[in-house]
Design an enzyme around this catalytic site. Sequence first.
Site, PDB file in Angstrom:
ATOM      1  N   PRO A  95      48.107  24.507 -69.180  1.00 52.33           N
ATOM      2  CA  PRO A  95      48.542  25.625 -68.340  1.00 52.33           C
ATOM      3  C   PRO A  95      47.902  26.947 -68.808  1.00 52.33           C
ATOM      4  CG  PRO A  95      50.444  24.447 -69.265  1.00 52.33           C
ATOM      5  CD  PRO A  95      49.219  23.857 -69.879  1.00 52.33           C
ATOM      6  N   LEU A 100      49.125  28.012 -74.784  1.00 54.83           N
ATOM      7  CA  LEU A 100      48.620  26.694 -75.192  1.00 54.83           C
ATOM      8  C   LEU A 100      47.105  26.694 -75.408  1.00 54.83           C
ATOM      9  CD1 LEU A 100      50.860  24.322 -73.045  1.00 54.83           C
ATOM     10  CD2 LEU A 100      50.858  24.519 -75.509  1.00 54.83           C
ATOM     11  N   GLY A 101      46.512  27.868 -75.366  1.00 58.07           N
ATOM     12  CA  GLY A 101      45.099  27.969 -75.751  1.00 58.07           C
ATOM     13  C   GLY A 101      44.113  27.514 -74.691  1.00 58.07           C
ATOM     14  N   ALA A 105      40.121  26.468 -75.341  1.00 58.85           N
ATOM     15  CA  ALA A 105      39.772  25.045 -75.176  1.00 58.85           C
ATOM     16  C   ALA A 105      38.640  24.882 -74.165  1.00 58.85           C
ATOM     17  CB  ALA A 105      41.008  24.246 -74.752  1.00 58.85           C
ATOM     18  N   ASP A 146      43.433  30.721 -82.492  1.00 53.68           N
ATOM     19  CA  ASP A 146      43.364  29.778 -81.364  1.00 53.68           C
ATOM     20  C   ASP A 146      42.050  29.002 -81.386  1.00 53.68           C
ATOM     21  OD1 ASP A 146      45.715  30.937 -80.576  1.00 53.68           O
ATOM     22  OD2 ASP A 146      45.127  31.239 -78.483  1.00 53.68           O
TER      23      ASP A 146
HETATM   24  O1  PMV Z   1      49.320  33.401 -76.664  1.00 51.70           O
HETATM   25  P1  PMV Z   1      48.444  32.611 -77.551  1.00 51.70           P
HETATM   26  O2  PMV Z   1      48.941  31.256 -77.882  1.00 51.70           O
HETATM   27  O3  PMV Z   1      47.003  32.645 -77.210  1.00 51.70           O
HETATM   28  O4  PMV Z   1      48.584  33.189 -79.031  1.00 51.70           O
HETATM   29  C1  PMV Z   1      48.231  34.420 -79.407  1.00 51.70           C
HETATM   30  C2  PMV Z   1      48.637  34.580 -80.831  1.00 51.70           C
HETATM   31  C3  PMV Z   1      48.712  36.018 -81.254  1.00 51.70           C
HETATM   32  O5  PMV Z   1      49.002  35.993 -82.647  1.00 51.70           O
HETATM   33  C4  PMV Z   1      49.810  36.737 -80.521  1.00 51.70           C
HETATM   34  C5  PMV Z   1      47.402  36.747 -81.017  1.00 51.70           C
HETATM   35  C6  PMV Z   1      46.278  36.289 -81.906  1.00 51.70           C
HETATM   36  O6  PMV Z   1      45.132  36.609 -81.565  1.00 51.70           O
HETATM   37  O7  PMV Z   1      46.511  35.653 -82.939  1.00 51.70           O
END
Ligand code: PMV
Length: 312
Positions: A95, A100-101, A105, A146
């Site tokens: 999604p 969830l990246g 990905a 990520d």
């Molecule tokens: O929303 P996501 O899963 O892409 O995670 C971002 C994680 C953060 O720490 C909020 C931002 C980052 O770049 O690490």
Amino acid sequence: MSAASAPGKIILFGEHAVVYGQPALAVPVTQVAARVQIRAAARGCRILAPDIGLQADLSALPAAHPLAAAIRRTLDALHQPAPPSAEILITSSIPVASGLGSGAAVTAALIRALAAWFGENLPAETVNALTYEIEKIHHGTPSGIDNTVITYAQPVFFQRQADGAPRIERLTVPAPFTLIIGDTGLPAPTKTAVSDVRQLWQDNPSRYERLFAAIGSLVRAARQAIERGQPAHLGPLMDENHALLQALTVSSPELDALVQAARAAGAWGAKLSGGGRGGNMIALCPPEKASVVAAALRRAGAKNTLQTTVQT
Ligand code: PMV
């Protein structure tokens, strides 16, 4: 023809604080994936991404478009002067904008499929560095966690060091554990949450640095529990991490409701995961409680749930 895929991911502990040099833990989620297939075409380089309604020639995309930028940078890394005469089909079951990246990905799979097209196998560090460059277009100031967990497709301990270089250590998981991922169904751009936290930090650095440091301590305790094979110990640490994320203002009523429902249904602990404000939360469960927790999450408003086992 060439093809490559990359898994989704979730952050177990440490999101947001990781942007400020604290460590974080993340794991791949192999139940969802992005996939890129490249097939020869008579001429031109056509990109098809049906999930986002994109059908365009590479030459028609702006240079700063994440897909165009990923292709151009990969061609440079491969010392290829021209894009392939091909159709590049991008599909994903991850999604979008839900923590969830999906962006990382798609990028990692695209880089690997292009390298394979030219008969090359880029080292993981190169795939990771290229994916990180594209993450900057998606996120503004990403920590790099990520792209790292998705490139290596392994549980990782990640920390951005003072000189900007990433410290990446693979986590060993002697006792596998079960997570339920609950999706609020609310898309939440990470970029906004990250820039809001930056504003709060700039207005009151000492308060927010204390919160970031408290999150960092939880991450180190969580790593120890995982590597000692004591996953149940992660439950209270998740609860504390969620409370600190609430203090950073990145939770939401929907996320809080899912976290509460998971705990009430017997999860050892639960927290939001990723940028927050929407997107996903995670619940750590005894395996025999997984289906009860997933059902409770759906009753509490989750649009979707996924079960995954963290292991090495
Ligand atoms: O929303 P996501 O899963 O892409 O995670 C971002 C994680 C953060 O720490 C909020 C931002 C980052 O770049 O690490």
